[in-house]
Design a protein around this motif. Structure first.
Motif, PDB file in Angstrom:
ATOM      1  N   LYS A 180      -0.911 -21.185  16.675  1.00 31.45           N
ATOM      2  CA  LYS A 180      -1.702 -22.406  16.995  1.00 31.45           C
ATOM      3  C   LYS A 180      -2.797 -21.760  17.804  1.00 31.45           C
ATOM      4  O   LYS A 180      -2.998 -21.073  18.865  1.00 31.45           O
ATOM      5  N   ASP A 181      -3.990 -22.563  17.503  1.00 31.01           N
ATOM      6  CA  ASP A 181      -5.342 -21.937  18.002  1.00 31.01           C
ATOM      7  C   ASP A 181      -5.384 -22.816  19.251  1.00 31.01           C
ATOM      8  O   ASP A 181      -5.503 -23.981  19.108  1.00 31.01           O
ATOM      9  N   PRO A 182      -5.484 -22.211  20.231  1.00 34.72           N
ATOM     10  CA  PRO A 182      -5.416 -22.936  21.693  1.00 34.72           C
ATOM     11  C   PRO A 182      -6.804 -23.884  21.751  1.00 34.72           C
ATOM     12  O   PRO A 182      -6.476 -24.863  22.573  1.00 34.72           O
ATOM     13  N   LYS A 183      -7.976 -23.376  21.317  1.00 35.90           N
ATOM     14  CA  LYS A 183      -9.095 -24.335  21.280  1.00 35.90           C
ATOM     15  C   LYS A 183      -9.271 -25.204  20.536  1.00 35.90           C
ATOM     16  O   LYS A 183      -9.500 -26.482  21.009  1.00 35.90           O
ATOM     17  N   LEU A 184      -8.766 -25.017  19.435  1.00 34.82           N
ATOM     18  CA  LEU A 184      -8.846 -26.458  18.190  1.00 34.82           C
ATOM     19  C   LEU A 184      -7.621 -27.203  18.023  1.00 34.82           C
ATOM     20  O   LEU A 184      -7.450 -28.353  17.670  1.00 34.82           O
ATOM     21  N   ASN A 185      -6.502 -26.499  18.876  1.00 35.21           N
ATOM     22  CA  ASN A 185      -5.341 -27.414  18.894  1.00 35.21           C
ATOM     23  C   ASN A 185      -4.756 -27.719  17.454  1.00 35.21           C
ATOM     24  O   ASN A 185      -4.226 -28.822  16.947  1.00 35.21           O
ATOM     25  N   ARG A 186      -4.822 -26.639  16.475  1.00 36.77           N
ATOM     26  CA  ARG A 186      -4.319 -26.602  15.234  1.00 36.77           C
ATOM     27  C   ARG A 186      -3.832 -25.101  14.632  1.00 36.77           C
ATOM     28  O   ARG A 186      -4.388 -24.292  15.116  1.00 36.77           O
ATOM     29  N   PRO A 187      -3.236 -25.034  13.791  1.00 34.92           N
ATOM     30  CA  PRO A 187      -2.604 -23.795  12.957  1.00 34.92           C
ATOM     31  C   PRO A 187      -3.883 -23.005  12.752  1.00 34.92           C
ATOM     32  O   PRO A 187      -5.102 -23.362  12.143  1.00 34.92           O
ATOM     33  N   ARG A 188      -3.789 -21.725  12.842  1.00 36.65           N
ATOM     34  CA  ARG A 188      -4.688 -20.714  12.442  1.00 36.65           C
ATOM     35  C   ARG A 188      -3.917 -19.605  11.787  1.00 36.65           C
ATOM     36  O   ARG A 188      -2.780 -19.130  12.161  1.00 36.65           O
ATOM     37  N   ILE A 189      -4.630 -19.104  10.675  1.00 32.78           N
ATOM     38  CA  ILE A 189      -3.781 -17.933  10.099  1.00 32.78           C
ATOM     39  C   ILE A 189      -4.501 -16.540  10.313  1.00 32.78           C
ATOM     40  O   ILE A 189      -5.651 -16.332  10.392  1.00 32.78           O
ATOM     41  N   MET A 190      -3.469 -15.564  10.931  1.00 31.65           N
ATOM     42  CA  MET A 190      -4.104 -14.287  11.211  1.00 31.65           C
ATOM     43  C   MET A 190      -3.207 -13.205  10.130  1.00 31.65           C
ATOM     44  O   MET A 190      -1.755 -13.380   9.949  1.00 31.65           O
ATOM     45  N   THR A 191      -3.933 -12.526   9.413  1.00 27.59           N
ATOM     46  CA  THR A 191      -3.417 -11.577   8.416  1.00 27.59           C
ATOM     47  C   THR A 191      -3.069 -10.352   8.770  1.00 27.59           C
ATOM     48  O   THR A 191      -3.904  -9.525   9.534  1.00 27.59           O
ATOM     49  N   ILE A 192      -1.894  -9.704   8.339  1.00 21.74           N
ATOM     50  CA  ILE A 192      -1.422  -8.269   8.704  1.00 21.74           C
ATOM     51  C   ILE A 192      -1.255  -7.762   7.428  1.00 21.74           C
ATOM     52  O   ILE A 192      -0.313  -8.143   6.629  1.00 21.74           O
ATOM     53  N   GLN A 193      -1.890  -6.291   7.145  1.00 19.51           N
ATOM     54  CA  GLN A 193      -1.623  -5.889   5.882  1.00 19.51           C
ATOM     55  C   GLN A 193      -0.574  -4.661   6.165  1.00 19.51           C
ATOM     56  O   GLN A 193      -0.829  -3.701   7.057  1.00 19.51           O
ATOM     57  N   MET A 194       0.756  -4.897   5.593  1.00 19.49           N
ATOM     58  CA  MET A 194       1.817  -3.972   5.813  1.00 19.49           C
ATOM     59  C   MET A 194       1.809  -3.064   4.755  1.00 19.49           C
ATOM     60  O   MET A 194       2.532  -3.261   3.596  1.00 19.49           O
ATOM     61  N   SER A 195       1.505  -1.940   4.876  1.00 22.56           N
ATOM     62  CA  SER A 195       1.520  -0.521   3.923  1.00 22.56           C
ATOM     63  C   SER A 195       2.425   0.409   4.124  1.00 22.56           C
ATOM     64  O   SER A 195       3.210   0.303   5.375  1.00 22.56           O
ATOM     65  N   GLU A 196       2.655   1.642   3.115  1.00 22.46           N
ATOM     66  CA  GLU A 196       3.372   2.355   3.800  1.00 22.46           C
ATOM     67  C   GLU A 196       2.752   3.407   4.820  1.00 22.46           C
ATOM     68  O   GLU A 196       1.747   3.293   5.081  1.00 22.46           O
ATOM     69  N   ASP A 197       3.882   4.111   5.205  1.00 20.24           N
ATOM     70  CA  ASP A 197       3.092   4.938   6.402  1.00 20.24           C
ATOM     71  C   ASP A 197       1.872   5.964   6.022  1.00 20.24           C
ATOM     72  O   ASP A 197       2.329   6.375   4.985  1.00 20.24           O
TER      73      ASP A 197
END
Length: 277
Positions: free
Chosen positions: A260-277
């Motif tokens: 939840k974006d606290p400023k806009l009061n709507r959902p926000r996407i945050m992307t994580i790239q999960m690769s091998e070590d």
């Protein structure tokens, strides 16, 4: 005559090359005359190697707060720098007694030096870490810890993902917001073959589970169109968060954390790239 001398020169070069190569191999293969030194070198190499299990850290900050970088963590008997940012997970860290401690500066910068360089004694008291992360006993041997920073770093919140729950390929969604989500996918791209999936809200008592997460494994190179929407409380129709296309990678997973974006009061996407070590 010139051709004759040229042939002689080439023959000399060919005859010399095996001897030179043999000399290199001989020097490389010659064992150390000091077994203690060889043992020390091997031990140092093992100490410096990255652990194969443990915790990797990544920042997920809806408010825009950042983590200090670099930070220092224990690495065997010494300490190493670790960089924690958004999008990509950090190097892996081995917890000590179920806890990972972080220092803003190397608490023992001369560790590993010999007596002539005044190695600190083993009983030297370390400064207090700036914050600690307790790893739950239920965490798997390979875990990602999502850090949500606070202005007071010791109040940084944590959330753990077992890496085995998110295969090393595919598109994944984790809903950490209070908004119900729906994702609609299409292999054809025109949504004549659309598939709709609900992604429920996050509840701390349930943690990350099948109700608030979604995965699309697919095949390497597969291209899929999607529309992600959310529904506000009391609303009759959903609102769009994002519409785009993703391509399945065979080397890394993409985890989209919805907060939840606290400023806009709507959902926000945050992307994580999960690769091998």
């Amino acid at each position: 005559m010139k051709s004759f001398y040229l042939l002689l020169a080439c023959a000399a070069v060919v005859a010399f090359m095996p001897v030179q190569a043999q000399g290199r191999r001989g020097r490389a293969a010659r064992p150390s005359s000091n077994p203690a030194a060889a043992s020390t070198t091997t031990g140092a190499a093992a100490e410096a190697a990255e652990p194969k299990s443990g915790v990797r850290f990544v920042v997920c900050s809806p408010s825009g707060e950042n983590m200090p970088s670099p930070l220092y963590v224990r690495s065997g008997k010494e300490f190493k720098a670790i960089h924690i940012g958004a999008r990509s997970a950090s190097n892996r860290v081995k917890p000590v007694g179920g806890v990972v401690e972080f220092w803003k500066e190397n608490p023992m910068p001369t560790a590993g030096m010999d007596d002539n360089k005044k190695t600190p004694s083993a009983d030297k008291k370390l400064p207090e870490p700036i914050f600690k992360v307790t790893v739950p006993s239920t965490a798997s041997s390979k875990t990602i810890c999502i850090l949500t920073p606070s202005k007071e770093i010791e109040k940084t919140s944590t959330l753990f993902l077992n890496e085995g729950d998110f295969p090393r390929k595919g598109m994944h969604i984790i809903n950490l917001s209070s908004f119900p989500l729906q994702i609609t996918t299409s292999d054809k791209g025109d949504f004549s073959d659309k598939k709709e999936s609900k992604v429920g809200v996050y509840r701390r008592e349930d943690g990350i589970c099948a109700n608030n997460s979604w995965s699309f494994k697919g095949e390497k190179g597969q291209q899929v169109s999607f529309v992600l929407t959310y529904t506000e409380k009391g609303a009759k129709s959903p609102k769009r968060i994002k519409a785009s296309t993703f391509v399945i990678s065979g080397q890394q997973a993409v985890i989209n954390v919805v907060v939840k974006d606290p400023k806009l009061n709507r959902p926000r996407i945050m992307t994580i790239q999960m690769s091998e070590d």
